[in-house]
Design a protein around this motif. Structure first.
Motif, mmCIF file in Angstrom:
data_model
loop_
_atom_site.group_PDB
_atom_site.id
_atom_site.type_symbol
_atom_site.label_atom_id
_atom_site.label_comp_id
_atom_site.label_asym_id
_atom_site.label_seq_id
_atom_site.Cartn_x
_atom_site.Cartn_y
_atom_site.Cartn_z
ATOM 1 N N GLU A 38 0.832 -1.206 0.000
ATOM 2 C CA GLU A 38 0.000 0.000 0.000
ATOM 3 C C GLU A 38 0.864 1.253 0.000
ATOM 4 O O GLU A 38 0.588 2.210 -0.724
ATOM 5 N N ARG A 39 1.933 1.228 0.814
ATOM 6 C CA ARG A 39 2.775 2.412 0.912
ATOM 7 C C ARG A 39 3.500 2.699 -0.408
ATOM 8 O O ARG A 39 3.614 3.845 -0.836
ATOM 9 N N GLN A 40 3.997 1.647 -1.044
ATOM 10 C CA GLN A 40 4.756 1.835 -2.271
ATOM 11 C C GLN A 40 3.886 1.800 -3.530
ATOM 12 O O GLN A 40 4.394 1.978 -4.645
ATOM 13 N N ARG A 41 2.586 1.540 -3.342
ATOM 14 C CA ARG A 41 1.626 1.530 -4.458
ATOM 15 C C ARG A 41 2.060 0.557 -5.559
ATOM 16 O O ARG A 41 2.138 0.908 -6.741
ATOM 17 N N THR A 42 2.349 -0.658 -5.164
ATOM 18 C CA THR A 42 2.706 -1.698 -6.124
ATOM 19 C C THR A 42 2.288 -3.052 -5.573
ATOM 20 O O THR A 42 2.304 -3.263 -4.359
ATOM 21 N N TRP A 43 1.916 -3.984 -6.465
ATOM 22 C CA TRP A 43 1.616 -5.343 -6.033
ATOM 23 C C TRP A 43 2.855 -6.231 -6.124
ATOM 24 O O TRP A 43 2.796 -7.431 -5.945
ATOM 25 N N MET A 44 4.017 -5.625 -6.368
ATOM 26 C CA MET A 44 5.318 -6.307 -6.352
ATOM 27 C C MET A 44 5.308 -7.580 -7.208
ATOM 28 O O MET A 44 5.633 -8.681 -6.723
ATOM 29 N N PRO A 45 4.965 -7.454 -8.488
ATOM 30 C CA PRO A 45 4.930 -8.654 -9.332
ATOM 31 C C PRO A 45 6.322 -9.209 -9.597
ATOM 32 O O PRO A 45 7.305 -8.470 -9.660
ATOM 33 N N GLY A 57 2.602 -4.224 -15.360
ATOM 34 C CA GLY A 57 2.070 -2.888 -15.131
ATOM 35 C C GLY A 57 0.572 -2.803 -14.977
ATOM 36 O O GLY A 57 0.051 -1.753 -14.584
ATOM 37 N N THR A 58 -0.150 -3.885 -15.274
ATOM 38 C CA THR A 58 -1.605 -3.876 -15.146
ATOM 39 C C THR A 58 -2.005 -3.980 -13.683
ATOM 40 O O THR A 58 -1.496 -4.829 -12.956
ATOM 41 N N ALA A 59 -2.892 -3.106 -13.239
ATOM 42 C CA ALA A 59 -3.318 -3.080 -11.835
ATOM 43 C C ALA A 59 -3.835 -4.448 -11.397
ATOM 44 O O ALA A 59 -4.355 -5.224 -12.206
ATOM 45 N N PHE A 60 -3.691 -4.718 -10.112
ATOM 46 C CA PHE A 60 -4.035 -6.030 -9.577
ATOM 47 C C PHE A 60 -5.120 -5.885 -8.529
ATOM 48 O O PHE A 60 -5.008 -5.080 -7.604
ATOM 49 N N ASP A 61 -6.181 -6.673 -8.674
ATOM 50 C CA ASP A 61 -7.273 -6.721 -7.702
ATOM 51 C C ASP A 61 -7.035 -7.924 -6.797
ATOM 52 O O ASP A 61 -7.187 -9.076 -7.216
ATOM 53 N N PHE A 62 -6.652 -7.669 -5.539
ATOM 54 C CA PHE A 62 -6.250 -8.750 -4.638
ATOM 55 C C PHE A 62 -7.385 -9.712 -4.312
ATOM 56 O O PHE A 62 -7.143 -10.863 -3.961
ATOM 57 N N GLU A 63 -8.636 -9.246 -4.418
ATOM 58 C CA GLU A 63 -9.770 -10.106 -4.070
ATOM 59 C C GLU A 63 -10.287 -10.904 -5.255
ATOM 60 O O GLU A 63 -10.830 -11.993 -5.067
#
Length: 410
Positions: free
Chosen positions: A2-9, A87-93
């Motif tokens: 959340e802090r770094q605004r990345t899902w760390m792929p 680079g595509t946003a990730f929906d964790f749910e």
């Protein structure tokens, strides 16, 4: 995240064998999802509590088939697809944690692109997964028993057990003792702040690789300990920080139950290194002892750690700065092969490269050093927050790592 605004792929692009079909790739993907529970685990986010892991019993995962133009380089197309999936946003749910695509060029499959969310695996877990997939292929695609190690749900059960809580409590006692003993402020402050604020550089040195190998053999230790010592000595020299307090990323796979886990078991350990002014071999020995103690206390409840850090900060009346990280992604082990001669080490110095890469305002840690898993060189990525450490000190740090290790080796 959340802090770094990345899902760390984490991603990889692999060439496919001649004659590979979409059905072959789909069969492998099916094997991975059925065999490794983490690959079919998503989150349930809750406003009144931490996220829950949700393990799916069934589902459908997309497999993209990308047709490359006849005149295109399929490897370049695969790289572009990998960048898009990263680079595509990730929906964790809702999104599955694994994204897969294949490149088809002139009717034949050429490359497979895979991107995985860091929540469900780490680098060494990826090696375990690849080895088991290879074993599956060699066995004629028959599942040869259950995967080794604790599956994520079994890990969660153990973590909530009495033994698991004792392990976490013991680790946090070590953290608290260290947090209350160190000076709160570590970095020199905004002496050369820049915009964009966070800078990243790439450093590659075969001389540092050879020198670390020579010192490791001479001192009877391992490459990571040598490079961690060099990092602490160089950072202290470049910034005046002493002692150096660093969060060393620990695989935790030395714990037998986690050795073959296909899930993220890496956690940072807190390590205090007072190596400034010491002879290098003496500093290496000290780092070996300090890091071993830190590794023993690198398996804990991260939620409890956050509460502990907040409590210590309140008690001390200011933030205790521990936002400096060191992550050696290479497989652990002693330096092997012949001891490099001093002349060989010196001869490799002209090959060293340093270049600035990304500059961004997206938040990151104050300092993060990563060593890539490459066999014949030290390929190092360094990120720094110029509000706390100037660009010149970042460059001086990595060049100092090379200088101090080469001097010790030669």
């Amino acid at each position: 995240m959340e802090r770094q605004r990345t899902w760390m792929p984490m991603g990889i692009v692999l060439p496919l064998a001649a004659g590979a079909t979409v059905e072959d790739v789909a069969e492998e993907l099916r094997f991975i999802l059925e065999r490794f529970p983490s690959m079919r685990t998503r989150l349930r986010l809750r406003p009144d509590g931490p996220p829950l892991q949700v393990l799916a019993g069934a589902g459908e995962v997309p497999l993209e088939v990308i047709d490359a133009p006849d005149d295109a380089d399929p490897a370049a197309v695969a790289a572009a697809v990998s960048a898009r999936l990263h680079g595509t946003a990730f929906d964790f749910e809702r999104d599955w944690p694994v994204r897969t695509a294949v490149i088809r060029h002139r009717g034949a499959l050429t490359h497979q692109v895979t991107v995985v969310c860091h929540l469900v695996n780490d680098g060494f877990g990826g090696l375990v997964l690849a080895e088991q997939v290879g074993r599956w292929h060699r066995a004629g695609r028959r599942a040869d028993g259950e995967p080794g190690g604790l599956a994520p749900l079994e890990q969660a059960r153990w973590q909530r057990s009495e033994a698991g809580r004792r392990q976490s409590a013991s680790a946090l006692r070590h953290w608290e003792k260290t947090l209350r003993a160190i000076e709160p402020r570590r970095f020199p402050g905004p002496v050369d702040a820049r915009r964009p604020r966070h800078w990243q550089a790439d450093f590659s040195s075969r001389a540092l690789h050879l020198a670390a190998q020579a010192v490791a053999r001479r001192t009877g230790t391992d490459r990571t300990t040598v490079l961690l010592t060099a990092f602490a000595a160089a950072l202290s020299e470049a910034t005046g920080i002493h002692p150096v307090v660093v969060r060393v990323v620990v695989s935790n796979r030395f714990r037998s139950a986690l050795a073959e886990a296909v899930s993220p078991v890496s956690q940072p350990a807190l390590c205090v290194l007072d190596v400034a002014g010491r002879p290098f071999d003496e500093a290496v020995a000290l780092t070996g002892r300090r890091s071993l103690t830190a590794y023993k206390h690198a398996y804990y409840d991260p939620g409890d750690l956050e509460e502990l850090i907040a409590r210590v900060n309140r008690d001390r009346g200011e933030e205790v700065d521990i936002a400096c990280y060191f992550n050696d992604r290479r497989p652990p082990g002693p330096a092997d092969g012949p001891v490099p001669a001093a002349e060989e080490v010196r001869a490799a110095l002209p090959e060293t490269t340093f270049r600035w890469m990304a500059r961004q305002d997206r938040p990151n840690e104050r300092m993060f050093v990563t060593i890539a898993a490459e066999p014949d060189t030290v390929h190092l990525d360094i990120c720094g927050d110029t509000e706390h450490i100037p660009p010149a000190a970042l460059e001086a740090c990595v060049r100092g790592m090379e200088a101090v290790t080469v001097a010790a080796a030669t």
